[in-house]
Design an enzyme around this catalytic site. Structure first.
Site, short mmCIF file in Angstrom:
data_model
loop_
_atom_site.label_atom_id
_atom_site.label_comp_id
_atom_site.label_asym_id
_atom_site.label_seq_id
_atom_site.Cartn_x
_atom_site.Cartn_y
_atom_site.Cartn_z
N GLU A 116 0.83 -1.21 0.00
CA GLU A 116 0.00 0.00 0.00
C GLU A 116 0.86 1.26 0.00
OE1 GLU A 116 -4.13 -0.81 2.14
OE2 GLU A 116 -2.47 -1.57 3.34
N GLU A 136 -4.27 -9.34 3.67
CA GLU A 136 -4.99 -9.01 4.90
C GLU A 136 -6.19 -9.90 5.19
OE1 GLU A 136 -2.81 -5.17 3.97
OE2 GLU A 136 -3.77 -6.80 2.86
#
Length: 734
Positions: A116, A136
């Protein structure tokens, strides 16, 4: 203060005007609060300095960043993250919206928050071997730093959904082909290329791309809705009991339809809620518990180093032996396979080749690797070449006389350093090695079928097994991509022992009025891949009967003796292999109900003298689950109290990886703790009054219940508070 609190970043400004910011937090440069705080300070300093034209972000020692450090949140207690910089806004406004361009130089890992961060930069330069991904969902959460918004805009919705929903990373070459990275270079050229690329952007020789607002890779809105609709249907089919994948799809779709800023807000809100969910707590527990199986007091804390296992021999080329061989050669271990005659040997080798071809068909291994992998296998009919090997794994039939002879021969032909392991799932290891003098190097290496696919390896120790031998097997397990769980030597070891009441409880319920298909349906709905009766068909009635006899002989006070499976076997029904068991099977082995099943159930009731119980006949789904799984919990408590397992979390991993107990429930012991020891014990006591000793709670469980102590109280607790903190900062700080 431990090493996790010392994460930081370092900045160096070169003569070319590029500020190189390096993430330093071994071993994978995870993004702890300390790292994020330091990154913010150094980044803002680079933006202020007049001699800085552009910024490159990288990680120390060939690893960009393995993601957010969920074990080390908080860092230095006296230093709190700044709300304005430790947030998603830091990536969106400060990094991506900066007046100076930034380039991510990616090598090794760029996972979770690491990716990210890289996606918020204006370009990404990568090595071909780098791994990039957003895993995640494995923790019951969703990407929380803009990953749900940036990844679809960089590579398109379909592939980004695939990456997030499967949690599978991609290599640098594929990332380049998809548009996730802008160039692939050699590791030695990475920083140099990234610096030049950053300067080119600053001087407008290359495009200045804000990934959050990129739209060229996005599908048309109508197609977006169809893709998301299909993805939801797949998720609901494959994982009906969890919500976070559906929430992830919702967040992605919202961002595409309503705009990325709306998507970021929805992502932050969802992340905060999910980080505190029971599913996330369970999956985080499994995450840490799986890594803790190889941390064993008295073994791994003695400062010893594992000895290298270079060559392995396997005795027996049946289904288990060939699977073990496949697992080894797939991971580049040379293997000698011994059989009794040429016909059996060739059959075993053909099984290995068939395993490899199935893996190729699934895309697990490339076609060009087949010949090289097969070349690692050598077939023999005698023990002459065994003097070369460092480990032998015996995988023949469960016959004590045969195994004893093999181990006598192994002691004669193998070098004194060679580990002598048995894949037995039932026989006492001390009996197997009784006629040898090598008790210190005899160990159990219990694989689960199919051995090249199932991820668990039970390492079974006797009181005489050398700690060095155990350490060597733990190291080997990791190299062949298995999770090792150390267990003691007893009937059934850990997995088979704690799950022997599973089928027995199910047959007891059937004899008292429940229907096998209803039980299978409820257990599958709970999250098991198949119910106990479908599993019995798959394993085969011969194995089921032989195993049941062993447990009845060993634990006569707490077993249920049912004639149901024996009656069916007498009528030439043996399970899936004969196309008749509890179900009927077509030529593709697809199961369908059998209307004749009831006559076998009635006959079993008649023999046992058990009458239909209206309470059992109309048992609610919740009670079916509890009456089947609470005896499993009870037996797991006995295993723990006897020292067969090192810690409760090991049994959680054994249940998840060995019996496919749903990971999102945290494993068998974690699940029981979520209900409470008092509740589990009281239910067992209630049933024992009505249905006998099979349900009697053991002393370990009864004592814990009386004191209100969880079953895993003696093990290190999992840092759930870390994820709560993560959620609080998901306006966000990954």
């Amino acid at each position: 203060m431990d090493s996790r609190s010392k994460g930081r970043t370092a900045v160096e400004v070169g003569a070319d005007g590029v500020a190189l910011i390096t993430i330093i937090n071994p071993p994978v440069n995870s993004l702890s609060f300390d790292v994020l705080y330091s990154l913010s300070e150094n980044y803002e300093e680079a933006l202020r300095r007049n001699d800085v034209k552009a910024i490159v972000i990288t990680g120390e020692k060939g690893k960009f960043s393995g993601g957010f450090d969920i074990t080390g949140l908080g860092g230095s207690q006296e230093r709190k993250p700044k709300p304005d910089s430790m947030s998603v806004d830091f990536l969106s406004d400060v990094v991506e919206g900066a007046k100076k361009p930034s380039v991510a130089a990616v090598d090794g890992l760029a996972l979770g928050g690491g990716l990210e961060l890289a996606m918020a930069c204006h370009a990404r330069i990568s090595t071909s071997s780098a791994q990039l991904g957003l895993p995640e969902l494995q923790l019951g959460i969703i990407p929380g730093l803009g990953g749900t918004q940036r990844l679809p805009r960089l590579i398109g919705l379909s592939k980004s959904l695939d990456m997030m929903l499967t949690s599978k990373p991609i290599k640098g070459e594929e990332a380049h082909a998809l548009g996730l990275v802008d160039a692939i270079v050699l590791p030695a050229e990475l920083i140099k290329t990234a610096r030049r690329w950053a300067l080119d952007i600053s001087e407008y020789r290359r495009p200045w791309v804000l990934s959050l607002y990129k739209t060229s890779k996005l599908e048309p809105l109508k197609e977006v809705r169809e893709i998301c609709k299909f993805a939801r249907a797949q998720v609901q089919k494959e994982a009906p009991n969890v919500k976070h994948p559906l929430i992830c799809i919702d967040v992605i779709e919202e961002g595409i339809i309503s705009g990325p800023r709306v998507g970021l807000r929805k992502e932050a809100e969802a992340s905060q809620v999910l980080s505190q969910s029971d599913t996330s707590k369970s999956l985080v527990h499994v995450f840490f518990a799986q890594r803790a199986t190889s941390k064993i007091p008295g073994i791994t804390d003695r400062g010893m180093m594992p000895r290298q296992v270079n060559k392995v021999a396997v005795v027996g080329g049946g289904l288990m032996g060939s699977g073990i061989v496949t697992a080894l050669i797939l991971n580049n271990f040379p293997v000698i396979l011994k059989e009794m005659n040429e016909n059996l040997l060739q059959t075993g080798i053909n099984r290995v080749k068939a395993n490899l071809k199935r893996q190729m068909a699934k895309g697990t291994i490339p076609l060009e690797k087949f010949d090289k992998t097969v070349s690692l296998l050598k077939g023999v009919l005698n023990y002459e070449s065994f003097k070369e090997v460092d480990l032998v794994i015996e995988a023949v039939v469960e016959n004590i006389v045969v195994k004893q002879q093999i181990f006598t021969d192994l002691e004669k032909y193998c070098g004194p350093h060679c580990i002598l392991a048995s894949n037995t799932s039932t026989i006492d290891l001390t009996l197997i090695g009784a006629k040898t003098q090598s008790h210190d190097r005899i160990v159990g290496a219990h694989f689960f079928s199919p051995a090249h696919i199932m991820p668990l390896l039970e390492i079974v120790q006797t009181p005489q097994t050398s700690p060095q031998v155990i350490l060597n097997l733990i190291s080997l397990a990791k190299k062949i991509k298995k999770t090792p769980v150390l267990v003691g030597n007893c009937t059934g070891f850990a997995v088979n022992r704690i799950f022997f009441p599973y089928t027995q409880a199910a047959t007891m319920l059937v004899e008292r009025g429940a229907h096998p298909y209803k039980i299978d349906q409820v257990v599958t709905k709970f999250g098991m891949p198949m119910g106990p009766f479908r599993l019995a068909d798959l394993v085969g009635f011969g194995v089921a009967i032989a195993t049941a006899k062993q447990f009845i002989n060993e634990f006569p006070d707490r077993t249920h003796r049912s004639m149901l499976i024996s009656i069916m076997q007498e009528d030439k029904r043996a399970g899936e292999s004969t196309r008749k068991g509890f179900y009927l099977y077509d030529e593709k082995r697809r199961a369908s109900p059998d209307p004749e099943l009831n006559k076998y159930i009635e006959k079993a009731r008649s023999i046992s003298g058990i009458a239909v119980d209206p309470k059992i006949q109309n048992l609610p789904e919740k009670d079916i689950i509890e009456m089947i799984f609470f005896p499993v919990v009870n037996e797991a408590c006995r295993v723990l109290s006897e020292g067969i397992a090192v810690k409760a979390s090991d049994l959680d991993i054994a249940s998840v990886l060995g019996m496919s107990f749903p990971a999102y429930r945290g494993g068998i012991m974690f699940w029981a703790d979520s209900l409470g020891t008092k509740y589990v014990c009281s239910r067992l006591e209630e049933w024992s009054k009505d249905y006998g000793g099979f349900f009697n709670p053991c002393n370990y469980l009864a004592q814990r219940a009386a004191q209100g102590i969880p079953l895993d109280a003696d093990t290190a607790s999992c840092p759930y508070d870390a994820l709560k903190t993560w959620g609080q900062y998901n306006r966000g700080c990954l």
